[in-house]
Design a protein around this motif. Structure first.
Motif, PDB file in Angstrom:
ATOM      1  N   VAL A 433       0.836  -1.205   0.000  1.00 19.39           N
ATOM      2  CA  VAL A 433       0.000   0.000   0.000  1.00 19.39           C
ATOM      3  C   VAL A 433       0.867   1.250   0.000  1.00 19.39           C
ATOM      4  N   LEU A 434       1.927   1.237   0.805  1.00 16.03           N
ATOM      5  CA  LEU A 434       2.803   2.404   0.896  1.00 16.03           C
ATOM      6  C   LEU A 434       3.498   2.671  -0.429  1.00 16.03           C
ATOM      7  N   VAL A 435       3.987   1.611  -1.074  1.00 14.13           N
ATOM      8  CA  VAL A 435       4.684   1.768  -2.352  1.00 14.13           C
ATOM      9  C   VAL A 435       3.730   2.260  -3.435  1.00 14.13           C
ATOM     10  N   ALA A 436       2.493   1.756  -3.415  1.00 17.49           N
ATOM     11  CA  ALA A 436       1.519   2.155  -4.436  1.00 17.49           C
ATOM     12  C   ALA A 436       1.109   3.610  -4.291  1.00 17.49           C
ATOM     13  N   ARG A 437       1.003   4.098  -3.074  1.00 18.71           N
ATOM     14  CA  ARG A 437       0.392   5.403  -2.835  1.00 18.71           C
ATOM     15  C   ARG A 437       1.401   6.530  -2.615  1.00 18.71           C
ATOM     16  N   CYS A 438       2.683   6.206  -2.405  1.00 17.36           N
ATOM     17  CA  CYS A 438       3.657   7.244  -2.054  1.00 17.36           C
ATOM     18  C   CYS A 438       4.965   6.968  -2.788  1.00 17.36           C
ATOM     19  N   GLU A 439       5.380   7.879  -3.666  1.00 21.19           N
ATOM     20  CA  GLU A 439       6.587   7.683  -4.455  1.00 21.19           C
ATOM     21  C   GLU A 439       7.847   7.676  -3.580  1.00 21.19           C
ATOM     22  N   VAL A 440       7.869   8.481  -2.544  1.00 19.18           N
ATOM     23  CA  VAL A 440       9.026   8.514  -1.656  1.00 19.18           C
ATOM     24  C   VAL A 440       9.202   7.161  -0.965  1.00 19.18           C
ATOM     25  N   MET A 441       8.096   6.583  -0.478  1.00 17.48           N
ATOM     26  CA  MET A 441       8.194   5.275   0.170  1.00 17.48           C
ATOM     27  C   MET A 441       8.486   4.170  -0.852  1.00 17.48           C
ATOM     28  N   ALA A 442       8.026   4.337  -2.091  1.00 19.46           N
ATOM     29  CA  ALA A 442       8.359   3.360  -3.128  1.00 19.46           C
ATOM     30  C   ALA A 442       9.865   3.314  -3.351  1.00 19.46           C
ATOM     31  N   ALA A 443      10.489   4.503  -3.402  1.00 19.39           N
ATOM     32  CA  ALA A 443      11.938   4.549  -3.551  1.00 19.39           C
ATOM     33  C   ALA A 443      12.643   4.022  -2.311  1.00 19.39           C
ATOM     34  N   MET A 444      12.076   4.302  -1.147  1.00 22.17           N
ATOM     35  CA  MET A 444      12.690   3.900   0.116  1.00 22.17           C
ATOM     36  C   MET A 444      12.698   2.383   0.278  1.00 22.17           C
ATOM     37  N   PHE A 445      11.588   1.720  -0.092  1.00 17.17           N
ATOM     38  CA  PHE A 445      11.487   0.280   0.137  1.00 17.17           C
ATOM     39  C   PHE A 445      12.017  -0.556  -1.038  1.00 17.17           C
ATOM     40  N   ASN A 446      12.274   0.072  -2.181  1.00 12.97           N
ATOM     41  CA  ASN A 446      12.739  -0.689  -3.334  1.00 12.97           C
ATOM     42  C   ASN A 446      14.126  -0.268  -3.811  1.00 12.97           C
ATOM     43  N   GLY A 447      14.725   0.732  -3.172  1.00 14.84           N
ATOM     44  CA  GLY A 447      16.035   1.206  -3.590  1.00 14.84           C
ATOM     45  C   GLY A 447      17.145   0.693  -2.685  1.00 14.84           C
ATOM     46  N   ASN A 448      18.290   1.325  -2.805  1.00 22.09           N
ATOM     47  CA  ASN A 448      19.452   0.931  -2.016  1.00 22.09           C
ATOM     48  C   ASN A 448      19.475   1.686  -0.696  1.00 22.09           C
ATOM     49  N   TYR A 449      18.399   1.532   0.047  1.00 26.08           N
ATOM     50  CA  TYR A 449      18.286   2.183   1.342  1.00 26.08           C
ATOM     51  C   TYR A 449      18.179   1.125   2.433  1.00 26.08           C
ATOM     52  N   LEU A 450      18.532   1.557   3.650  1.00 25.79           N
ATOM     53  CA  LEU A 450      18.490   0.637   4.780  1.00 25.79           C
ATOM     54  C   LEU A 450      17.082   0.102   5.005  1.00 25.79           C
ATOM     55  N   GLU A 451      16.038   0.940   4.741  1.00 16.14           N
ATOM     56  CA  GLU A 451      14.654   0.538   4.989  1.00 16.14           C
ATOM     57  C   GLU A 451      14.189  -0.593   4.081  1.00 16.14           C
ATOM     58  N   ALA A 452      14.895  -0.804   2.948  1.00 11.42           N
ATOM     59  CA  ALA A 452      14.452  -1.805   1.983  1.00 11.42           C
ATOM     60  C   ALA A 452      14.424  -3.197   2.591  1.00 11.42           C
ATOM     61  N   ASN A 453      15.354  -3.481   3.504  1.00  7.18           N
ATOM     62  CA  ASN A 453      15.417  -4.812   4.117  1.00  7.18           C
ATOM     63  C   ASN A 453      15.190  -4.767   5.618  1.00  7.18           C
ATOM     64  N   SER A 454      14.664  -3.664   6.116  1.00  4.36           N
ATOM     65  CA  SER A 454      14.433  -3.526   7.553  1.00  4.36           C
ATOM     66  C   SER A 454      12.966  -3.756   7.872  1.00  4.36           C
ATOM     67  N   VAL A 455      12.739  -4.362   9.020  1.00  4.18           N
ATOM     68  CA  VAL A 455      11.374  -4.551   9.500  1.00  4.18           C
ATOM     69  C   VAL A 455      10.924  -3.329  10.295  1.00  4.18           C
ATOM     70  N   LEU A 456      11.826  -2.781  11.096  1.00  3.47           N
ATOM     71  CA  LEU A 456      11.506  -1.644  11.959  1.00  3.47           C
ATOM     72  C   LEU A 456      12.081  -0.375  11.344  1.00  3.47           C
ATOM     73  N   VAL A 457      11.212   0.570  10.995  1.00  2.00           N
ATOM     74  CA  VAL A 457      11.616   1.808  10.322  1.00  2.00           C
ATOM     75  C   VAL A 457      11.316   2.983  11.239  1.00  2.00           C
ATOM     76  N   PRO A 458      12.344   3.726  11.685  1.00  2.00           N
ATOM     77  CA  PRO A 458      12.081   4.883  12.546  1.00  2.00           C
ATOM     78  C   PRO A 458      11.529   6.063  11.755  1.00  2.00           C
ATOM     79  N   VAL A 459      10.687   6.862  12.395  1.00  2.00           N
ATOM     80  CA  VAL A 459      10.108   8.059  11.782  1.00  2.00           C
ATOM     81  C   VAL A 459      10.414   9.240  12.693  1.00  2.00           C
ATOM     82  N   TYR A 460      10.945  10.313  12.117  1.00  2.00           N
ATOM     83  CA  TYR A 460      11.315  11.497  12.885  1.00  2.00           C
ATOM     84  C   TYR A 460      10.587  12.727  12.330  1.00  2.00           C
ATOM     85  N   GLY A 461      10.431  13.712  13.191  1.00  2.00           N
ATOM     86  CA  GLY A 461       9.923  15.003  12.736  1.00  2.00           C
ATOM     87  C   GLY A 461       8.430  15.180  12.751  1.00  2.00           C
TER      88      GLY A 461
END
Length: 544
Positions: A433-461
């Motif tokens: 759902v996140l990848v479909a609805r949000c381009e930033v999260m699509a890049a985050m979960f499918n790119g070369n980012y730590l979140e791509a293979n992480s279960v626990l994702v911190p959110v700040y701000g």
């Protein structure tokens, strides 16, 4: 089309010597350039004591205006049925009082405002509170018989407080001249008239479209909510986002195979389970004992077989990381050959049942086989425990059978594959759902980012409540901020994740709320314009 206005209260001072002073409503009807053809009559519950005056006129050319002017508040005591009927049928309510009659105002506040609030609890009607007259600064009478002090004045702050209690618009009219009656009071009244007419026109148009709309099988769309009334710009792309998810094959967690395991068709559990109880049974969201429909269980067992793999280990956060898709064997070869078309129908969220029929007819080229597959699709969409009403019906006669929503899986651990850690709390979500609805999260979960293979994702701000509102928009395409400050926080969050339509909704909500606030109410609230300015500067930094 008509507009009904109900006015309560007496704007004349009880001790005024000018008993012939015209009423506020009558003054407006006679002076407004929009009003024509005024007819008046009186209704009385008993001789010599009229309950209300009724005025009928034309406004905005051919719109019928009906006004009930109830001078005596005793109508609530003497004729409760009539008073409730008047409020229930009102499009606008006007409450009037004299600023020089404190006793009448106090009686209104103590005895009748609670009754009006109770009657308004079942409907949303704009209320205008009109304080009439110039305050007299004479010395009040001090004799024992005048302990009520009828000569004391009603202050502006008391009137504003009363307006807050009723959620009303507060006006002060020092005299019933052209400026105060026609431009000041009349301007506000005509604004609410236009709002009422717009709402009625919109409702009438929706009813007409509903009557004219053909009854067809709709795909089990993910309950796209109605657009917010204030949204006039960017159109929703909720359905397109979900359909693109199927086309791009990101975050797939289920693969359908024919019995010879030759070609795989990939999909997403969260989407399938949100449109059908059969898929909930197939993927363990519901157990057979919860189905309450043995035919659905039998269909799931006869149509699909989930391949048993190695048992999944336990994970520290209760959510598995990215794992290979679950393999599901489709036992029905005809159904399997049409599965790509069926999935496009499910993900599209559009009225394309006839297109699905045509695609299956072209592929199978046999009416009996086509009907066989279509019946399977109808059974998958069937509501558990209810008869299949689409049996033996033509496509244009079939009604929507089942329409659930991704809202069922919002903020729940069911099928969740990611956890957001925010303010010492965790929020479960679904990558698809996140990848479909949000381009930033699509890049985050499918790119070369730590979140791509992480279960626990911190959110700040952002706060937990703001982030939950943001996720709710992604899941449901709806946004209902609780206030301006929350809308500002959500606006910043939408800018952080580049969700432009949500940002536009928040901007229009803030502008609309500020414009609709009377100046006195805005000044008396705890809303800090400086705080709004600081948040706006933060938003500008994000946009740069």
């Amino acid at each position: 089309m008509s507009v009904n206005i109900v006015a309560f209260g007496n704007e004349r001072d009880g001790f005024s010597e000018d008993s012939q002073q015209p009423s506020l409503i009558w003054s407006y009807l006679r002076r407004s350039a929009l009003i024509s053809q005024i007819d008046s009559s009186f209704s009385a519950s008993r001789v010599g004591n009229p309950v209300f005056a009724e005025y009928q006129a034309c406004v905005f050319g051919n719109v019928r205006l009906v006004v009930y002017d109830c001078v005596v508040w005793d109508i609530f005591d003497s004729d409760w049925y009539t008073s409730c009927r008047l409020i229930g049928g009102a499009d606008i309510i006007v409450i009037k009082y004299s600023v020089n009659d404190k006793t009448s105002f106090q009686e209104l506040k103590d005895n009748y405002v609670p009754t009006v609030k109770k009657a308004l609890s079942h409907c949303s009607v704009p209320v205008i509170i009109s304080a009439i007259g110039a305050r007299k600064n004479g010395v009040p009478c001090t004799c024992p018989l005048c302990t009520s002090d009828r000569r004391s004045c009603v202050t502006t702050s008391e009137g504003v407080q009363l307006a807050k209690e009723l959620g009303a618009t507060y006006l002060e009219l020092h005299t019933l001249n052209d400026f105060y009656v026609q431009k000041y009071f009349g301007g506000v009244l005509e604004y609410f008239m236009i709002q009422s007419l717009n709402q009625k026109s919109s409702k009438k148009m929706k009813e007409r479209k509903k009557m004219q709309k053909c009854h067809r099988v709709q795909p089990p769309q993910l309950e796209q909510p109605e657009k917010m009334p204030i949204l006039k710009g960017e159109a929703s792309h909720y359905n397109a986002d979900l359909h693109n998810l199927l086309c791009c094959c990101q975050c797939v967690d289920v693969a359908f195979y024919p019995e010879d395991l030759s070609i795989a068709v990939e999909a997403h559990k969260i989407i399938l389970c949100s449109v059908s109880h059969l898929f909930m049974l197939l993927f363990g969201v519901k157990s057979p004992s919860d189905a309450h429909d043995t035919s659905l269980v039998q269909l799931a067992q006869s149509l699909f077989a989930v391949e048993e793999g190695d048992p999944l280990p336990s994970y520290p956060h209760g959510v598995p990381p990215c794992v290979p898709p679950v393999r599901v064997v489709v036992k029905d070869s005809l159904f399997c050959s049409c599965l790509p078309d069926i999935l496009h129908f499910i993900y599209s969220g559009a009225f394309q049942w006839e297109r699905l029929e045509e695609d299956i007819k072209k592929k199978l080229k046999d009416p009996d086989k086509t009907e066989h597959v279509l019946e399977k699709v109808k059974c998958i969409l069937k509501t558990p425990g209810k008869p299949n009403t689409v049996k033996d019906c033509k496509s244009h006669q079939i009604k929507l059978l089942y329409n659930t929503s991704l809202r069922l899986f919002f903020n729940t651990p069911v099928l969740a594959d990611v956890l957001f850690k925010i303010q010492d709390a965790t929020v479960p979500a679904h990558r698809a759902v996140l990848v479909a609805r949000c381009e930033v999260m699509a890049a985050m979960f499918n790119g070369n980012y730590l979140e791509a293979n992480s279960v626990l994702v911190p959110v700040y701000g952002v706060s937990k409540d703001t982030f939950l509102s943001f996720l709710e928009y992604l899941y449901t395409d709806s946004c209902c901020p609780a206030g301006i400050l929350q809308a500002m926080s959500l606006l910043i969050c939408a800018e952080m994740y580049q969700v432009m339509r949500l940002r536009h909704i928040c901007e229009l909500y803030i502008i609309t709320q500020l414009q609709s606030m009377p100046s006195r109410e805005l000044a008396s609230t705890s809303l800090s314009i400086v705080s709004l300015l600081k948040k706006a500067k933060v938003l500008i930094l994000y946009t740069k």
